[in-house]
Design a protein around this motif. Sequence first.
Motif, PDB file in Angstrom:
ATOM      1  N   CYS A  68      -5.252  19.136   4.157  1.00  0.00           N
ATOM      2  CA  CYS A  68      -4.681  18.154   3.228  1.00  0.00           C
ATOM      3  C   CYS A  68      -5.299  16.773   3.461  1.00  0.00           C
ATOM      4  N   TRP A  69      -5.745  16.135   2.371  1.00  0.00           N
ATOM      5  CA  TRP A  69      -6.297  14.775   2.490  1.00  0.00           C
ATOM      6  C   TRP A  69      -5.188  13.795   2.820  1.00  0.00           C
ATOM      7  N   ALA A  70      -5.507  12.790   3.624  1.00  0.00           N
ATOM      8  CA  ALA A  70      -4.543  11.740   3.966  1.00  0.00           C
ATOM      9  C   ALA A  70      -5.256  10.398   3.959  1.00  0.00           C
ATOM     10  N   GLY A  71      -4.535   9.354   3.598  1.00  0.00           N
ATOM     11  CA  GLY A  71      -5.129   8.024   3.581  1.00  0.00           C
ATOM     12  C   GLY A  71      -4.182   6.995   3.000  1.00  0.00           C
ATOM     13  N   VAL A  72      -4.693   5.774   2.885  1.00  0.00           N
ATOM     14  CA  VAL A  72      -3.896   4.652   2.394  1.00  0.00           C
ATOM     15  C   VAL A  72      -4.506   4.127   1.098  1.00  0.00           C
ATOM     16  N   ILE A  73      -3.671   3.872   0.102  1.00  0.00           N
ATOM     17  CA  ILE A  73      -4.116   3.281  -1.162  1.00  0.00           C
ATOM     18  C   ILE A  73      -3.582   1.852  -1.229  1.00  0.00           C
ATOM     19  N   PRO A  74      -4.448   0.838  -1.067  1.00  0.00           N
ATOM     20  CA  PRO A  74      -3.982  -0.555  -1.169  1.00  0.00           C
ATOM     21  C   PRO A  74      -3.461  -0.854  -2.574  1.00  0.00           C
ATOM     22  N   VAL A  75      -2.462  -1.697  -2.656  1.00  0.00           N
ATOM     23  CA  VAL A  75      -1.856  -2.073  -3.935  1.00  0.00           C
ATOM     24  C   VAL A  75      -1.827  -3.591  -4.036  1.00  0.00           C
ATOM     25  N   LYS A  76      -2.184  -4.122  -5.199  1.00  0.00           N
ATOM     26  CA  LYS A  76      -2.065  -5.553  -5.412  1.00  0.00           C
ATOM     27  C   LYS A  76      -1.754  -5.841  -6.874  1.00  0.00           C
ATOM     28  N   THR A  77      -1.077  -6.954  -7.109  1.00  0.00           N
ATOM     29  CA  THR A  77      -0.803  -7.430  -8.458  1.00  0.00           C
ATOM     30  C   THR A  77      -1.892  -8.418  -8.837  1.00  0.00           C
ATOM     31  N   VAL A  78      -2.613  -8.127  -9.916  1.00  0.00           N
ATOM     32  CA  VAL A  78      -3.740  -8.970 -10.328  1.00  0.00           C
ATOM     33  C   VAL A  78      -3.322  -9.852 -11.499  1.00  0.00           C
ATOM     34  N   TYR A  79      -3.635 -11.135 -11.416  1.00  0.00           N
ATOM     35  CA  TYR A  79      -3.342 -12.091 -12.478  1.00  0.00           C
ATOM     36  C   TYR A  79      -4.627 -12.385 -13.242  1.00  0.00           C
ATOM     37  N   GLY A  80      -4.583 -12.212 -14.565  1.00  0.00           N
ATOM     38  CA  GLY A  80      -5.767 -12.412 -15.382  1.00  0.00           C
ATOM     39  C   GLY A  80      -5.984 -13.863 -15.773  1.00  0.00           C
ATOM     40  N   PHE A  81      -7.153 -14.121 -16.344  1.00  0.00           N
ATOM     41  CA  PHE A  81      -7.487 -15.476 -16.780  1.00  0.00           C
ATOM     42  C   PHE A  81      -6.569 -15.874 -17.936  1.00  0.00           C
ATOM     43  N   PRO A  82      -6.054 -17.113 -17.939  1.00  0.00           N
ATOM     44  CA  PRO A  82      -5.122 -17.556 -18.987  1.00  0.00           C
ATOM     45  C   PRO A  82      -5.714 -17.417 -20.390  1.00  0.00           C
ATOM     46  N   VAL A  83      -4.911 -16.898 -21.316  1.00  0.00           N
ATOM     47  CA  VAL A  83      -5.323 -16.704 -22.707  1.00  0.00           C
ATOM     48  C   VAL A  83      -4.536 -17.672 -23.579  1.00  0.00           C
ATOM     49  N   SER A 102       0.839  -1.201   0.000  1.00  0.00           N
ATOM     50  CA  SER A 102       0.000   0.000   0.000  1.00  0.00           C
ATOM     51  C   SER A 102       0.871   1.247   0.000  1.00  0.00           C
ATOM     52  N   MET A 103       0.269   2.341  -0.458  1.00  0.00           N
ATOM     53  CA  MET A 103       0.924   3.647  -0.432  1.00  0.00           C
ATOM     54  C   MET A 103       0.256   4.491   0.641  1.00  0.00           C
ATOM     55  N   LYS A 104       1.068   5.111   1.483  1.00  0.00           N
ATOM     56  CA  LYS A 104       0.548   5.921   2.584  1.00  0.00           C
ATOM     57  C   LYS A 104       0.732   7.405   2.249  1.00  0.00           C
ATOM     58  N   LEU A 105      -0.396   8.072   1.988  1.00  0.00           N
ATOM     59  CA  LEU A 105      -0.386   9.488   1.638  1.00  0.00           C
ATOM     60  C   LEU A 105      -0.680  10.301   2.896  1.00  0.00           C
ATOM     61  N   THR A 106       0.312  10.992   3.381  1.00  0.00           N
ATOM     62  CA  THR A 106       0.167  11.757   4.613  1.00  0.00           C
ATOM     63  C   THR A 106      -0.076  13.235   4.309  1.00  0.00           C
ATOM     64  N   ARG A 107      -0.386  13.977   5.343  1.00  0.00           N
ATOM     65  CA  ARG A 107      -0.649  15.403   5.178  1.00  0.00           C
ATOM     66  C   ARG A 107       0.619  16.160   4.813  1.00  0.00           C
ATOM     67  N   SER A 108       1.735  15.698   5.323  1.00  0.00           N
ATOM     68  CA  SER A 108       3.012  16.341   5.012  1.00  0.00           C
ATOM     69  C   SER A 108       3.744  15.545   3.943  1.00  0.00           C
ATOM     70  N   ALA A 109       4.497  16.245   3.108  1.00  0.00           N
ATOM     71  CA  ALA A 109       5.298  15.561   2.096  1.00  0.00           C
ATOM     72  C   ALA A 109       6.350  14.667   2.754  1.00  0.00           C
ATOM     73  N   PHE A 110       6.844  15.094   3.896  1.00  0.00           N
ATOM     74  CA  PHE A 110       7.944  14.394   4.571  1.00  0.00           C
ATOM     75  C   PHE A 110       7.566  12.979   4.992  1.00  0.00           C
ATOM     76  N   HIS A 111       6.332  12.752   5.433  1.00  0.00           N
ATOM     77  CA  HIS A 111       5.941  11.468   6.014  1.00  0.00           C
ATOM     78  C   HIS A 111       5.345  10.481   5.011  1.00  0.00           C
ATOM     79  N   HIS A 112       5.249  10.844   3.737  1.00  0.00           N
ATOM     80  CA  HIS A 112       4.737   9.891   2.750  1.00  0.00           C
ATOM     81  C   HIS A 112       5.580   8.614   2.778  1.00  0.00           C
ATOM     82  N   SER A 113       4.902   7.473   2.684  1.00  0.00           N
ATOM     83  CA  SER A 113       5.616   6.205   2.819  1.00  0.00           C
ATOM     84  C   SER A 113       4.819   5.089   2.154  1.00  0.00           C
TER      85      SER A 113
END
Length: 238
Positions: A194-209, A102-113
């Motif tokens: 300033c908006w702050a929050g967490v954006i979950p991240v995942k790698t999605v695997y599609g149906f075999p072609v 996940s990406m952590k978007l904080t109110r300050s630029a310094f604390h983004h993680s």
Amino acid sequence: MLPLTLRRQMKGRPMSYEKTELNTVKRGGHKARYDKTLIHEILDAVEVCHVAFNIEGRAQVQPVNFGRSGETLYIHGSPKNRMTRALIESGEACLSVMILDSMKLTRSAFHHSVNFRSVVVFGRVEELKSDEQKVEGLKTIINHFVPGRWEHCRPPTKKELKATRVIAIHIESASAKVADGALVDDSADYESACWAGVIPVKTVYGFPVADEKLREDMEIPAHVLDWYENKKSGIISD
């Protein structure tokens, strides 16, 4: 409880990698993990690692697919591949993998993680010479892609084995780093606009072609469908 046979096999074996000057995490030490089970799980969850090497005094890194069997990782390349040649000459390797959770978007630029799981491996390099050794290494790599795949594809020919260099990296030391905490801001910033929050991240695997040149009477094999069912929801933190 683990089966008796497995308990006997594991008796006396360290369950964590020993902390050394080489693998000890110094920055963010509270995120460090040395548990072998966790480290192996992270390695097994990804298809690509990044290998560091040195050529004529210049540091380089290259992404490459790999496979793991116990305490050994396998990578491959052509006999003229500069990375594999450099690793053989040095006799040692360092590689890393990371899963971004996940990406952590904080109110300050310094604390983004970010929240993540990563592993750094240090190991001894061995070039596999015999065809039998090469086949075992390549089998591990292919089955790391999709479990059981080796038994459902044509094995390499003598000519193909000759044109392939296979390297074993015997793990001597490793560490993981896991960040899974909530975002943190300075107390003075909590009332900011300033908006702050967490954006979950995942790698999605599609149906075999199916390949367009595949025979019409062939269906997707069970081992591929099983892999898809296990992977389709992606890799994501709890």
